[in-house]
Design an enzyme around this catalytic site. Sequence first.
Site, PDB file in Angstrom:
ATOM      1  N   ARG A  54       1.845 -14.004   1.045  1.00 33.39           N
ATOM      2  CA  ARG A  54       1.092 -12.728   1.414  1.00 33.39           C
ATOM      3  C   ARG A  54       1.394 -11.573   0.652  1.00 33.39           C
ATOM      4  O   ARG A  54       2.578 -11.516   0.455  1.00 33.39           O
ATOM      5  CB  ARG A  54       0.317 -12.438   3.101  1.00 33.39           C
ATOM      6  CG  ARG A  54       1.866 -12.829   4.234  1.00 33.39           C
ATOM      7  CD  ARG A  54       2.850 -12.094   4.291  1.00 33.39           C
ATOM      8  NE  ARG A  54       2.787 -10.623   4.077  1.00 33.39           N
ATOM      9  CZ  ARG A  54       3.476  -9.527   3.426  1.00 33.39           C
ATOM     10  NH1 ARG A  54       4.295 -10.134   3.321  1.00 33.39           N
ATOM     11  NH2 ARG A  54       3.401  -8.603   3.697  1.00 33.39           N
ATOM     12  N   GLY A  55       1.123 -10.324   1.085  1.00 35.26           N
ATOM     13  CA  GLY A  55       1.309  -9.299   0.069  1.00 35.26           C
ATOM     14  C   GLY A  55       0.486  -9.928  -0.574  1.00 35.26           C
ATOM     15  O   GLY A  55       0.311 -10.504  -1.602  1.00 35.26           O
ATOM     16  N   ALA A  56      -0.284  -8.571  -1.719  1.00 33.83           N
ATOM     17  CA  ALA A  56      -1.048  -8.741  -2.533  1.00 33.83           C
ATOM     18  C   ALA A  56      -0.269  -8.919  -4.249  1.00 33.83           C
ATOM     19  O   ALA A  56      -0.846  -9.641  -4.317  1.00 33.83           O
ATOM     20  CB  ALA A  56      -1.691  -6.829  -2.771  1.00 33.83           C
ATOM     21  N   ARG A  91      -8.792 -14.671  -0.109  1.00 35.09           N
ATOM     22  CA  ARG A  91      -8.973 -13.802   0.982  1.00 35.09           C
ATOM     23  C   ARG A  91      -9.467 -12.436  -0.132  1.00 35.09           C
ATOM     24  O   ARG A  91      -9.194 -12.064  -1.253  1.00 35.09           O
ATOM     25  CB  ARG A  91      -7.043 -13.462   0.937  1.00 35.09           C
ATOM     26  CG  ARG A  91      -6.517 -13.963   2.390  1.00 35.09           C
ATOM     27  CD  ARG A  91      -4.955 -13.516   2.289  1.00 35.09           C
ATOM     28  NE  ARG A  91      -4.930 -12.375   3.256  1.00 35.09           N
ATOM     29  CZ  ARG A  91      -4.356 -11.792   3.666  1.00 35.09           C
ATOM     30  NH1 ARG A  91      -3.303 -11.606   3.594  1.00 35.09           N
ATOM     31  NH2 ARG A  91      -4.172 -11.089   4.869  1.00 35.09           N
ATOM     32  N   GLN A 203       4.144  -8.242  10.547  1.00 37.14           N
ATOM     33  CA  GLN A 203       4.526  -8.076   9.187  1.00 37.14           C
ATOM     34  C   GLN A 203       5.840  -7.397   8.915  1.00 37.14           C
ATOM     35  O   GLN A 203       7.448  -7.289   8.521  1.00 37.14           O
ATOM     36  CB  GLN A 203       4.522  -7.943   8.111  1.00 37.14           C
ATOM     37  CG  GLN A 203       2.798  -9.113   8.088  1.00 37.14           C
ATOM     38  CD  GLN A 203       1.332  -8.573   8.407  1.00 37.14           C
ATOM     39  OE1 GLN A 203       1.802  -7.919   9.228  1.00 37.14           O
ATOM     40  NE2 GLN A 203      -0.017  -8.482   7.796  1.00 37.14           N
ATOM     41  N   ASP A 244      -2.952  -3.091  -1.169  1.00 43.15           N
ATOM     42  CA  ASP A 244      -4.188  -3.796  -1.249  1.00 43.15           C
ATOM     43  C   ASP A 244      -4.385  -3.668  -2.746  1.00 43.15           C
ATOM     44  O   ASP A 244      -4.852  -4.874  -3.049  1.00 43.15           O
ATOM     45  CB  ASP A 244      -4.549  -4.649  -0.383  1.00 43.15           C
ATOM     46  CG  ASP A 244      -3.536  -5.659   0.948  1.00 43.15           C
ATOM     47  OD1 ASP A 244      -2.915  -4.521   1.414  1.00 43.15           O
ATOM     48  OD2 ASP A 244      -3.237  -6.702   0.853  1.00 43.15           O
ATOM     49  N   ASN A 254      -4.819  -0.727   2.743  1.00 40.77           N
ATOM     50  CA  ASN A 254      -4.040  -1.278   3.260  1.00 40.77           C
ATOM     51  C   ASN A 254      -3.884  -1.832   4.687  1.00 40.77           C
ATOM     52  O   ASN A 254      -4.648  -1.464   4.689  1.00 40.77           O
ATOM     53  CB  ASN A 254      -2.929   0.091   3.020  1.00 40.77           C
ATOM     54  CG  ASN A 254      -1.427  -1.126   2.945  1.00 40.77           C
ATOM     55  OD1 ASN A 254      -1.309  -2.030   2.527  1.00 40.77           O
ATOM     56  ND2 ASN A 254      -0.941  -0.007   3.683  1.00 40.77           N
ATOM     57  N   LYS A 255      -2.835  -2.561   5.103  1.00 37.26           N
ATOM     58  CA  LYS A 255      -2.607  -3.226   5.987  1.00 37.26           C
ATOM     59  C   LYS A 255      -3.126  -2.672   7.464  1.00 37.26           C
ATOM     60  O   LYS A 255      -3.064  -0.500   7.703  1.00 37.26           O
ATOM     61  CB  LYS A 255      -1.836  -3.086   6.661  1.00 37.26           C
ATOM     62  CG  LYS A 255      -1.338  -4.157   8.443  1.00 37.26           C
ATOM     63  CD  LYS A 255      -2.336  -6.027   7.970  1.00 37.26           C
ATOM     64  CE  LYS A 255      -1.604  -6.514   6.817  1.00 37.26           C
ATOM     65  NZ  LYS A 255      -3.034  -7.632   6.378  1.00 37.26           N
TER      66      LYS A 255
HETATM   67  O1  MRU Z   1      -1.910  -9.137   5.021  1.00 38.66           O
HETATM   68  P1  MRU Z   1      -0.633  -9.199   4.273  1.00 38.66           P
HETATM   69  O2  MRU Z   1       0.009  -9.175   4.828  1.00 38.66           O
HETATM   70  O3  MRU Z   1      -1.105  -9.642   2.787  1.00 38.66           O
HETATM   71  O4  MRU Z   1      -1.023  -7.581   3.696  1.00 38.66           O
HETATM   72  C1  MRU Z   1      -0.305  -7.655   3.324  1.00 38.66           C
HETATM   73  C2  MRU Z   1      -0.145  -5.116   3.112  1.00 38.66           C
HETATM   74  O5  MRU Z   1      -0.546  -4.865   3.354  1.00 38.66           O
HETATM   75  C3  MRU Z   1       1.327  -5.320   2.508  1.00 38.66           C
HETATM   76  O6  MRU Z   1       1.527  -3.725   2.925  1.00 38.66           O
HETATM   77  C4  MRU Z   1       0.363  -5.066   0.924  1.00 38.66           C
HETATM   78  O7  MRU Z   1      -0.285  -5.901   0.571  1.00 38.66           O
HETATM   79  C5  MRU Z   1       0.899  -4.315  -0.054  1.00 38.66           C
HETATM   80  S1  MRU Z   1       2.066  -5.641  -1.120  1.00 38.66           S
HETATM   81  C6  MRU Z   1       2.949  -4.831  -1.881  1.00 38.66           C
END
Ligand code: MRU
Length: 364
Positions: A54-56, A91, A203, A244, A254-255
């Site tokens: 996970r993470g963009a 996603r 996370q 993201d 973002n999250k």
């Molecule tokens: O749902 P996730 O864990 O994929 O969400 C990730 C985030 O919100 C991160 O902070 C974001 O992708 C930045 S990645 C460097």
Amino acid sequence: MRIDGTPYRSVWRDAEDGWSVHILDQTRLPWSLEVLRLTTPEAAAHAIRGMQVRGAPLIGAVAAYGLCLALRADSTSAAMERAAAMLGETRPTAVNLRWALERMLTRLRNTAPAERAAAAYDEAGRIADEDAAQCEAIGRHGLPLLREAAARRGGQRVNVLTHCNAGWLATVDWGTALAPIYMAHEQGIDLHVWVDETRPRNQGAALTAWELGKHGVAHTVVADNAGGHLMQHGKVDLAIVGTDRVTRAGDVANKIGTYLKALAARDNGVPFWVALPSSTIDWRIADGVADIPIEERDTAEVTQLTGRTATGALATIQVTAPGSPAANPAFDVTPARLVSGFITERGRCPASEAGLLSLFPERR
Ligand code: MRU
């Protein structure tokens, strides 16, 4: 980055067979470090959807490798388009997924089927290497912010707040929000990170805290709701988060919970920075609240928690009243006006269309 002294990336191609793809199963962290071998595009899609990765930036790289796995089995145009569509649906919010697949398809549609698999691995490798290099550059461009904060503090410890995980586990290497923190730590700047636990998937508590701990960076996990209080009491010098998707006008997805931190930061005069590689900018849209699709995830992520019991076993427990409905929007949008600025691989800029275009004039 290193785990117990051993360098790792978050995704890599098998050096011996030359085609299968390895990831770290992030659903097992921080309890165990498990490497998964992906051999099919379906496994790559499952890893993205199930948040094993996970993470963009990372999901973009894994989707690119997923397309390689598909082309290895069937390199026809129809199979390629089908696999790209399947991977692209995993996603919705992080734009890096679409960006990586479009980049792959642009190259592969112009490549003869017999040469597609080799070309795909070449392009996916470039995407991964570029992401690592861009995140390292984000670290270099963010470092002066931490140096300046240390100078303002007269050499006393700098406190940074971050939300979710935007460290190396969320990218191919280095991370976005954490890259400047790792560089500052390496340069001997005394800093400490407030780590938002980041409910519902935790996370922050599970991944950011684990990463920082492995690198010896001082940190403290706090409940998501603690940020405003810490800022009111002068305990946060600056906030740095990842993202993201950023619109061309500078709105930031973002999250979930990021927006509330930005509001608290504004109320308390705390600088609120967003770190991103350019693959996270969606140049097609301007209004983040109206136009960024927000992922709705399984409500079990809200009603249940998984952790380790005193005996060392993993257990999942219910934390809500039996029968109470739950909702689980996974991201929110912070309007550009609440963001102090962006840290990108090309430098820092104001969170606005003019700011982004000053660094990326080719997008005019
Ligand atoms: O749902 P996730 O864990 O994929 O969400 C990730 C985030 O919100 C991160 O902070 C974001 O992708 C930045 S990645 C460097």
